[in-house]
Design an enzyme around this catalytic site. Structure first.
Site, short mmCIF file in Angstrom:
data_model
loop_
_atom_site.label_atom_id
_atom_site.label_comp_id
_atom_site.label_asym_id
_atom_site.label_seq_id
_atom_site.Cartn_x
_atom_site.Cartn_y
_atom_site.Cartn_z
N ILE A 11 26.30 -12.61 77.66
CA ILE A 11 27.67 -13.23 76.40
C ILE A 11 28.34 -14.37 76.73
CG2 ILE A 11 29.23 -13.33 74.66
CD1 ILE A 11 28.44 -10.39 74.35
N ASP A 21 33.79 -13.93 87.66
CA ASP A 21 32.20 -13.18 87.94
C ASP A 21 32.31 -13.06 88.89
OD1 ASP A 21 29.69 -11.77 86.66
OD2 ASP A 21 30.36 -13.13 85.06
N ASP A 44 35.93 -10.02 91.50
CA ASP A 44 36.94 -8.73 90.28
C ASP A 44 38.07 -9.17 90.04
OD1 ASP A 44 37.78 -5.95 89.58
OD2 ASP A 44 36.11 -5.18 91.41
N ILE A 45 37.92 -9.06 89.01
CA ILE A 45 39.67 -9.20 88.04
C ILE A 45 40.08 -8.70 87.90
CG2 ILE A 45 38.49 -10.57 85.85
CD1 ILE A 45 38.49 -7.35 84.76
N ALA A 69 34.62 -10.49 80.84
CA ALA A 69 34.76 -9.19 82.24
C ALA A 69 34.93 -8.30 81.64
CB ALA A 69 34.94 -9.65 82.80
N TYR A 84 35.34 3.63 75.85
CA TYR A 84 35.63 2.00 76.14
C TYR A 84 35.83 1.62 74.57
CZ TYR A 84 32.63 -2.05 74.80
OH TYR A 84 32.59 -3.17 74.80
N ILE A 104 13.74 6.37 72.28
CA ILE A 104 14.73 6.32 71.19
C ILE A 104 15.92 7.30 70.93
CG2 ILE A 104 15.25 6.80 68.75
CD1 ILE A 104 13.09 4.99 68.23
#
Length: 309
Positions: free
Chosen positions: A12, A31, A51-52, A73, A141, A200
């Protein structure tokens, strides 16, 4: 504007970087290339491989004095967040706060935050889910994305840094990683091209709101000019598609036969998700332009062009 796009070498983020550059902005990319690819970054755009969570990332903001942080990120795999919530926390919250603390001390004027509409609401009490829907994420998450939104509110009220949190549906399109656990369109497409059975999980009747990546990039561009109060805004289509139907559409777009096998349902994944996007239209003058059929065709054509036997 001078803009830092974190995760700008990823799926994205690279599309967002492209549209911001095309609009004439001065764009840098941060990134760590753990999932992103250097070739995704437009030519001439500075790429900082950091790395953030590290001090070097904070030092970059302190040195460059960006006007806008466009934050993509993230640890974005719902299943990994269930298996290792501490890692999810360290990237999605501690890493984010590392950047925000540096930004507030170095002139940051706005944040555009990639949040989640698929995981932040939890199972819908009503559909489509609007921004006023109760927030009950069922995965770490989703929890860290919600916590980050709350911290954005803190920085807006205490440090006068306005924000827009874009709550994405299930984003798909060219450049999506087919080798992780996230990104069902990419995974299905790659497996079909490779002649492997598509897996699936569960009965395949779980639904998602699939939104094309180029439409998502346009939403980020529109958010730059948003002058209203800081808020969260859904970015989706208002239409839900179950996994079985999605598989059939991907197979049809490729024009080949494909096999399916079912596996057990995965922990942390919700049954249904579909987003109401009236606020995006009124606040950002944004509506999705790609139908699922059009977006899938463009996506599978890209994957087919990259495929090597």
């Amino acid at each position: 504007m001078k803009i830092l796009v974190t995760g700008g070498a990823g799926f994205i983020g690279s599309h967002v970087t492209e549209i911001l550059v095309a609009a004439g902005h001065q764009v840098h990319v941060l990134d760590d290339l753990s999932t992103g690819r250097k070739r995704n970054v437009p030519r001439g755009v500075p790429l900082y491989r950091l790395d953030i969570r590290d001090k070097a990332a904070a030092d970059l903001l302190a040195r460059e004095w960006y006007d806008v942080l466009v934050h993509h990120a993230a640890q974005m795999d719902v299943r990994r967040s269930v298996e290792d919530p501490a890692y999810d926390l360290s990237v999605n919250l501690a890493g984010f706060l590392n950047l925000m603390e540096a930004g507030r001390q170095s002139g940051l004027q706005r944040v555009i935050f990639a949040s989640t509409g698929g995981a932040i609401y939890g199972e819908p009490e009503e559909a489509p889910q609007t921004e006023s829907h109760v927030l009950r994420p069922v995965s770490p998450y989703g929890i860290t994305k919600l916590a980050a939104e709350k911290y954005l509110h803190f920085y807006a009220t205490q440090h006068d840094i306005p924000y827009v949190a874009l709550r994405y549906g299930n984003v798909y399109g060219p450049r999506q990683n087919p080798h992780g656990e996230a990104g069902v369109v990419a995974i299905f497409t790659q497996r079909i091209l490779d002649g492997m059975p598509v897996v699936i999980n569960g009965d395949g009747l779980q639904t998602r709101d699939y939104v094309f990546v180029e439409d998502v990039a346009r939403a980020n561009l529109a958010a730059l000019d948003y002058a209203g109060p800081s808020c969260a805004i859904n970015i989706g289509t208002g239409r839900e598609t179950d996994v079985r139907a999605l598989f059939e559409q991907i197979r049809g777009a490729l024009g080949v036969s494909a096999r399916v096998r079912h596996a057990p349902s995965k922990k942390g994944e919700q049954r249904r998700s579909v987003l109401g996007c009236a606020l995006a239209q009124s606040a950002l003058s944004w509506v999705p332009t790609a139908s699922l059929q059009e977006g899938l065709q463009e996506t599978v054509d890209w994957f087919a062009s990259q495929w090597q036997p």
